[in-house]
Structure formats: structure tokens, C-alpha cells
Design a protein around this motif. Structure first.
Motif, mmCIF file in Angstrom:
data_model
loop_
_atom_site.group_PDB
_atom_site.id
_atom_site.type_symbol
_atom_site.label_atom_id
_atom_site.label_comp_id
_atom_site.label_asym_id
_atom_site.label_seq_id
_atom_site.Cartn_x
_atom_site.Cartn_y
_atom_site.Cartn_z
ATOM 1 N N ASP A 95 33.089 -94.573 -5.293
ATOM 2 C CA ASP A 95 32.368 -93.358 -5.691
ATOM 3 C C ASP A 95 31.162 -93.118 -4.779
ATOM 4 O O ASP A 95 30.911 -91.987 -4.349
ATOM 5 C CB ASP A 95 31.909 -93.448 -7.146
ATOM 6 N N GLU A 96 30.428 -94.176 -4.498
ATOM 7 C CA GLU A 96 29.251 -94.058 -3.622
ATOM 8 C C GLU A 96 29.657 -93.668 -2.205
ATOM 9 O O GLU A 96 29.005 -92.843 -1.570
ATOM 10 C CB GLU A 96 28.460 -95.376 -3.595
ATOM 11 N N ASP B 93 25.166 -101.052 -2.028
ATOM 12 C CA ASP B 93 24.608 -102.248 -2.659
ATOM 13 C C ASP B 93 25.367 -103.464 -2.104
ATOM 14 O O ASP B 93 26.568 -103.384 -1.833
ATOM 15 C CB ASP B 93 24.801 -102.112 -4.180
ATOM 16 N N THR C 192 34.918 -106.845 -13.909
ATOM 17 C CA THR C 192 33.632 -106.505 -13.291
ATOM 18 C C THR C 192 33.818 -106.216 -11.802
ATOM 19 O O THR C 192 33.262 -105.255 -11.266
ATOM 20 C CB THR C 192 32.604 -107.635 -13.503
ATOM 21 N N LYS D 11 36.940 -88.836 -2.165
ATOM 22 C CA LYS D 11 37.280 -90.117 -2.778
ATOM 23 C C LYS D 11 38.684 -90.544 -2.345
ATOM 24 O O LYS D 11 38.908 -91.706 -2.005
ATOM 25 C CB LYS D 11 37.203 -90.015 -4.302
ATOM 26 N N GLN E 149 28.572 -104.373 -3.903
ATOM 27 C CA GLN E 149 29.631 -103.392 -3.684
ATOM 28 C C GLN E 149 30.286 -103.601 -2.317
ATOM 29 O O GLN E 149 31.511 -103.614 -2.196
ATOM 30 C CB GLN E 149 29.074 -101.971 -3.783
ATOM 31 N N ARG F 20 35.353 -102.841 -11.459
ATOM 32 C CA ARG F 20 34.365 -101.799 -11.775
ATOM 33 C C ARG F 20 33.408 -101.604 -10.597
ATOM 34 O O ARG F 20 33.084 -100.470 -10.224
ATOM 35 C CB ARG F 20 33.583 -102.177 -13.039
ATOM 36 N N ILE F 21 32.988 -102.691 -9.991
ATOM 37 C CA ILE F 21 32.100 -102.612 -8.819
ATOM 38 C C ILE F 21 32.811 -101.916 -7.665
ATOM 39 O O ILE F 21 32.224 -101.106 -6.947
ATOM 40 C CB ILE F 21 31.592 -104.016 -8.415
ATOM 41 N N ARG F 22 34.101 -102.211 -7.493
ATOM 42 C CA ARG F 22 34.876 -101.532 -6.449
ATOM 43 C C ARG F 22 34.932 -100.033 -6.701
ATOM 44 O O ARG F 22 34.733 -99.239 -5.788
ATOM 45 C CB ARG F 22 36.298 -102.075 -6.371
ATOM 46 N N GLN F 23 35.134 -99.652 -7.939
ATOM 47 C CA GLN F 23 35.189 -98.230 -8.270
ATOM 48 C C GLN F 23 33.843 -97.565 -8.010
ATOM 49 O O GLN F 23 33.781 -96.458 -7.468
ATOM 50 C CB GLN F 23 35.609 -98.020 -9.728
ATOM 51 N N GLN F 24 32.770 -98.233 -8.361
ATOM 52 C CA GLN F 24 31.438 -97.693 -8.092
ATOM 53 C C GLN F 24 31.208 -97.560 -6.581
ATOM 54 O O GLN F 24 30.624 -96.566 -6.118
ATOM 55 C CB GLN F 24 30.359 -98.605 -8.697
ATOM 56 N N ALA F 25 31.674 -98.533 -5.828
ATOM 57 C CA ALA F 25 31.516 -98.500 -4.372
ATOM 58 C C ALA F 25 32.294 -97.328 -3.767
ATOM 59 O O ALA F 25 31.782 -96.624 -2.883
ATOM 60 C CB ALA F 25 31.982 -99.819 -3.763
#
Length: 161
Positions: free
Chosen positions: A146-147, A106, A136, A6, A109, A139-144
């Protein structure tokens, strides 16, 4: 290991514009790589500090000296080119891998990462462009991220990168 990946992904994303600039500079240098020229070799071969007798004695060795300088120049040119190509390929390969992995995310993302890291949008502009709140978008950036870290871990485990 995932936290290490990460951090690595964040570093890649945060330095992407700098890396792209380096790639562009290296691409130019590869197209215009400096070479040791014949005139530089002749200048290096000149024997201005020798006396008359020394010059006469050394003139017999000039063809050997010239050949030696030519070989040295060719080796220097090849080494410089090899180092530049290797550095260029390493940078390009890593950037291309990052873009490919972002393409596997996604769509939202990938778009958030594109706007924030590659197009240098601030969070309010990212949110506006994506028709969402700043929170939001973050949050999407953080999910991206992580992915992406999971993809890097998977590739590292699978291919021992």
C-alpha cells in the motif's frame, strides 16, 4: 489510480527475480555484443553466381560495394547496440526505482518484502526470520505494498512518469 499502482507494484515485486535475470543477461550481452565482422562482409561481397564477363564488369564496382557493406554493417551494429542499451536501461531504471522506494519504507516493511520477493522465503520462514507470526508478516507486506503504491502515485502525479 492507487489500485492501478498497487497492481503495478505487485507485478514489479512478483517479477523482480525474472527482471534481475534479464538485467544480468543484457549486461553480459552488452559486454559481448555481436558485431558484423570483416570476414562476414567479405563473404557477403563474394560474387560466386556471376559469369566471367559479369565478374569482370562488376569488379570495377567492388570498392563501392565494399564501402556500402561496411556502412551497412556499422549501421546494423549501432542499431543493435542502441536497442539493447535502451531495453537494458529501461529495465534497470525500473528495478532501481523499486529498490529505492522500498528503501523509503519502514525497516520492517522493507525487510519483509526483501525476504518474500527477493530471497524467495515462504511465509513461515519470513515470520521466523522476523520473529513474528505469519499473519503479522502478511499484514506488514500488505501495508508495504500500500505504501509503495502511494509512493508511485505521488511520483506519477509529481513528475508525470
Amino acid at each position: 489510480m492507487e489500485s492501478t499502482c498497487k497492481s503495478y507494484v505487485l507485478e514489479l515485486l512478483e517479477n523482480s527475480s525474472h527482471r534481475l535475470r534479464q538485467i544480468e543477461l543484457m549486461q553480459y550481452e552488452l559486454q559481448h555484443i555481436p558485431q558484423v565482422s570483416d570476414s562476414e562482409m567479405i563473404e557477403a561481397m563474394s560474387l560466386p553466381s556471376l559469369t566471367g564477363n559479369e565478374k569482370a564488369a562488376s569488379s570495377k564496382a567492388v570498392p563501392d560495394v565494399a564501402l556500402s557493406y561496411k556502412r551497412t554493417a556499422e549501421r546494423m551494429n549501432a542499431e543493435a547496440l542502441g536497442e539493447l542499451v535502451s531495453a537494458y536501461m529501461d529495465l534497470w531504471r525500473e528495478h532501481d526505482r523499486l529498490l529505492h522506494y522500498i528503501g523509503l519504507l519502514d525497516e520492517r516493511q522493507g525487510r519483509v518484502l526483501q525476504l518474500y520477493y527477493f530471497e524467495s522465503y515462504v511465509w513461515t520462514d519470513v515470520a521466523k526470520a522476523m520473529h513474528m507470526t505469519v499473519r503479522t508478516a502478511q499484514r506488514i507486506r500488505q501495508q508495504a505494498v500500500d505504501e509503495l503504491a502511494k509512493l508511485y502515485v505521488f511520483a506519477k502525479d509529481l513528475f508525470l512518469i
